[in-house]
Design a protein around this motif. Sequence first.
Motif, short mmCIF file in Angstrom:
data_model
loop_
_atom_site.label_atom_id
_atom_site.label_comp_id
_atom_site.label_asym_id
_atom_site.label_seq_id
_atom_site.Cartn_x
_atom_site.Cartn_y
_atom_site.Cartn_z
N MET A 24 0.84 -1.18 0.00
CA MET A 24 0.00 0.00 0.00
C MET A 24 0.88 1.23 0.00
N GLY A 25 0.35 2.30 -0.54
CA GLY A 25 1.14 3.51 -0.65
C GLY A 25 0.32 4.77 -0.43
N TRP A 26 1.05 5.85 -0.24
CA TRP A 26 0.49 7.20 -0.19
C TRP A 26 1.04 8.01 -1.34
N PHE A 27 0.15 8.70 -2.03
CA PHE A 27 0.51 9.65 -3.06
C PHE A 27 -0.12 10.99 -2.71
N ALA A 82 -1.41 19.44 -0.38
CA ALA A 82 -1.88 18.61 -1.49
C ALA A 82 -3.07 17.80 -1.03
N VAL A 83 -3.72 17.16 -1.98
CA VAL A 83 -4.66 16.10 -1.66
C VAL A 83 -3.86 14.81 -1.55
N TYR A 84 -4.02 14.11 -0.46
CA TYR A 84 -3.29 12.87 -0.21
C TYR A 84 -4.20 11.68 -0.45
N TYR A 85 -3.70 10.71 -1.21
CA TYR A 85 -4.44 9.52 -1.57
C TYR A 85 -3.72 8.28 -1.07
N CYS A 86 -4.47 7.32 -0.56
CA CYS A 86 -3.89 6.01 -0.31
C CYS A 86 -4.26 5.08 -1.45
N PHE A 109 4.46 10.25 -5.81
CA PHE A 109 4.68 9.22 -4.80
C PHE A 109 5.21 9.83 -3.52
N VAL A 110 4.69 9.37 -2.39
CA VAL A 110 5.14 9.83 -1.08
C VAL A 110 5.81 8.70 -0.31
N ALA A 111 5.11 7.59 -0.13
CA ALA A 111 5.63 6.48 0.67
C ALA A 111 4.87 5.22 0.33
N ALA A 112 5.50 4.08 0.60
CA ALA A 112 4.85 2.79 0.40
C ALA A 112 5.33 1.81 1.45
#
Length: 125
Positions: free
Chosen positions: A34-37, A92-96, A47-50
């Motif tokens: 799973m990740g965060w963008f 930003a808008v953060y998405y998982c 991309f932020v983290a995974a």
Amino acid sequence: QVQLVESGGGLVQAGGSLRLSCAASGRTFSSYAMGWFRQAPGKEREFVAAIIWSDSTTYYTDSVKGRFTISRDAAKDTLYLQMNSLKPEDTAVYYCAADRDWKYYLANPQEYDSWGQGTQVTVSS
């Protein structure tokens, strides 16, 4: 297959902290990672983290290393992003996102199969 709902966004001053949560339901057993963008106005999704779901191995983009921490609670089917020392450029808008199986690489949005609706993070100076 996997439904994702983010929460925890909001308005915070520079230097402050927020913790984002992403609750997963459905076929969570099929998730490889799973990740965060995040996506700021006028910019591409970044991309932020995974995290690898099975063993909690983590990956970060350089701009958030030392400030953000991705983690998961498998028992709760929940993903977290702890954000410290926030900067205005983090706005930003953060998405998982959930990744069923390895296809490309974790920083590529095309790697992921399911996305949440996003939560707004605004950092004021």
